[in-house]
Design an enzyme around this catalytic site. Sequence first.
Site, PDB file in Angstrom:
ATOM      1  N   GLU A 176       0.717  -1.358   0.033  1.00 21.57           N
ATOM      2  CA  GLU A 176       0.137  -0.113  -0.034  1.00 21.57           C
ATOM      3  C   GLU A 176       0.827   1.082   0.021  1.00 21.57           C
ATOM      4  O   GLU A 176       0.788   2.132   0.756  1.00 21.57           O
ATOM      5  CB  GLU A 176      -0.813  -0.062   1.200  1.00 21.57           C
ATOM      6  CG  GLU A 176      -1.883  -1.142   1.158  1.00 21.57           C
ATOM      7  CD  GLU A 176      -3.327  -1.292   2.169  1.00 21.57           C
ATOM      8  OE1 GLU A 176      -2.764  -0.509   3.092  1.00 21.57           O
ATOM      9  OE2 GLU A 176      -4.138  -1.947   1.797  1.00 21.57           O
ATOM     10  N   GLU A 377      -5.669  -8.424  -1.458  1.00 22.62           N
ATOM     11  CA  GLU A 377      -6.360  -8.237  -0.213  1.00 22.62           C
ATOM     12  C   GLU A 377      -7.689  -8.029  -0.602  1.00 22.62           C
ATOM     13  O   GLU A 377      -8.010  -6.988  -1.316  1.00 22.62           O
ATOM     14  CB  GLU A 377      -5.687  -7.179   0.431  1.00 22.62           C
ATOM     15  CG  GLU A 377      -4.481  -7.636   1.199  1.00 22.62           C
ATOM     16  CD  GLU A 377      -3.923  -6.287   2.333  1.00 22.62           C
ATOM     17  OE1 GLU A 377      -4.636  -5.618   2.715  1.00 22.62           O
ATOM     18  OE2 GLU A 377      -2.774  -6.115   2.374  1.00 22.62           O
TER      19      GLU A 377
HETATM   20  C1  BG6 Z   1      -4.944  -3.421   4.424  1.00 27.13           C
HETATM   21  C2  BG6 Z   1      -3.536  -3.697   5.044  1.00 27.13           C
HETATM   22  O1  BG6 Z   1      -4.919  -1.859   4.206  1.00 27.13           O
HETATM   23  O2  BG6 Z   1      -5.961  -3.727   5.146  1.00 27.13           O
HETATM   24  C3  BG6 Z   1      -3.438  -4.953   6.061  1.00 27.13           C
HETATM   25  O3  BG6 Z   1      -2.634  -4.033   4.202  1.00 27.13           O
HETATM   26  C4  BG6 Z   1      -4.643  -4.713   7.061  1.00 27.13           C
HETATM   27  O4  BG6 Z   1      -2.162  -4.677   6.726  1.00 27.13           O
HETATM   28  C5  BG6 Z   1      -5.895  -4.889   5.986  1.00 27.13           C
HETATM   29  O5  BG6 Z   1      -4.484  -5.647   7.851  1.00 27.13           O
HETATM   30  C6  BG6 Z   1      -7.207  -4.633   6.618  1.00 27.13           C
HETATM   31  O6  BG6 Z   1      -7.286  -3.876   7.612  1.00 27.13           O
HETATM   32  P1  BG6 Z   1      -7.654  -4.048   9.095  1.00 27.13           P
HETATM   33  O7  BG6 Z   1      -7.187  -2.591   9.782  1.00 27.13           O
HETATM   34  O8  BG6 Z   1      -8.971  -4.292   9.174  1.00 27.13           O
HETATM   35  O9  BG6 Z   1      -6.523  -4.841   9.618  1.00 27.13           O
END
Ligand code: BG6
Length: 479
Positions: A176, A377
């Site tokens: 990111e 993701e």
């Molecule tokens: C992304 C990141 O922004 O979102 C991860 O790359 C992160 O590291 C994921 O865990 C989900 O976000 P969160 O805050 O729910 O863990």
Amino acid sequence: MQILKKDFLWGGATAANQFEGAWNIDGKGSSVPDLCTNGSHTSPKRVTNKIEEGVFYPSHEAIDFYHHYKEDIALFAAMGFKTFRMSIAWTRIFPTGMEKEPNEAGLLFYEAVFDECLKYGIEPLVTISHYEMPYALVETCNGWEDRACIDYFTNYCEVIFERYKDKVKYWLTFNEINGGTLPLGSLLSLGTIKGYNGKITEVPDRPQERFQALHNQLVASAKVIKIAHDKYPNFKMGNMIVFITMYPYTCNPDDIVETQKKMRMMNWLCSDVQVRGYYPSYAKRYLEEKGIQIKMKPGDEEILKEGTIDFYTFSYYMSNCVGLMPDAAESTGNLIGGLKNPYLKASDWGWQIDPKGLRFTLNEIYDRYQIPLMVVENGLGAYDKIEEDGTINDTYRIEYLKEHIIQMKEAVADGVDLMGYTPWGCIDLISASTGEMAKRYGFIFVDKYDDGSGTLERKKKKSFEWYQKVIGSNGEKLD
Ligand code: BG6
């Protein structure tokens, strides 16, 4: 007819600091998340400038993948994973980031992890830096503000490239990276928080420093991509973008222009540089108007040109609306919030669920760049409950993922070249934004809770078998 490629890379995604634990074992140094406490949806976590006595730091044990990797990878293999996205903790290899010689124990750990994956035919997809700047670099350099980090990072990459050249083919430089265009990026990715002790939402914002640090990261990314291309022709080098899809709140042209501005500086800036090899024209005006001057060194422009990526990857969880209506309701989201979209529901953490936005986003990215894409993701952070009979019936997660896969297939039918899909937190892990365990994403439940208690036992959720079927049918069986 199969819509997805035969060799589509199904898998799951994780990050070292959110699941490895063993934060100070076998020579590992501290990284920024090792100094982050836990918080919740309503109360922000803190970053401390030294380890404080009696304070709970969730990354220190996390879910202890460090000592459970064999069991966890066996579970991923049982689901049929073709790939596993994980990150290397820079501080396991170079505890302060500044050493010349690597820490052998750290190198051995990842070697063992890669071998375990390869044993099952799982291709590692490695993020080189996932929100885990060595804390010593924060103290010494104010993070990426200092160009010295380019050399430190290059040294780190040269070591891991050489060591793992026969085990790892797919690399992503910075997780990111465009998070650095936002104030929170100072903490998450840039490390420009020297001396700061307090809530992560109150880190002082210094845009001049931030954009300089981001530039240094873009140069570092391009530099190591060029090294990889020159020396390791089998490597495929990717970027990683947090894509926050934004819709105009109304058809008022003011909202349209505002959305375009935000989309460019938040979502497109970094990948325009990483795909095309130079800063886009719109950046100049933005930076000038904000009084930001990026100091470039001779040679930077060539490096950016020569170190462009082979494939584009991104995270996608949600979308937001943008507009100038003063009284529109606000929504929260991943890294930034926006305006509430009346057509969408949201997760328990307020992230607006928008599967069709994924089809739209894939098409937008592919139209712009025409290089292979990967969704690295995606997923639903939710509260899971263990029933009396011991089952975990996460039908809401199945529904979320299913709807996103349907839209991903629509995008492929639209002509998008999609390499793979790795839902986030395939095994429960620590939340990046809140430090919670309660915000779970996994197909595998881990017995670990927000107060640090738990046996660390792993348990299959209902979604485990569902995902196994999805992978087994290459995305055809979604029910
Ligand atoms: C992304 C990141 O922004 O979102 C991860 O790359 C992160 O590291 C994921 O865990 C989900 O976000 P969160 O805050 O729910 O863990």
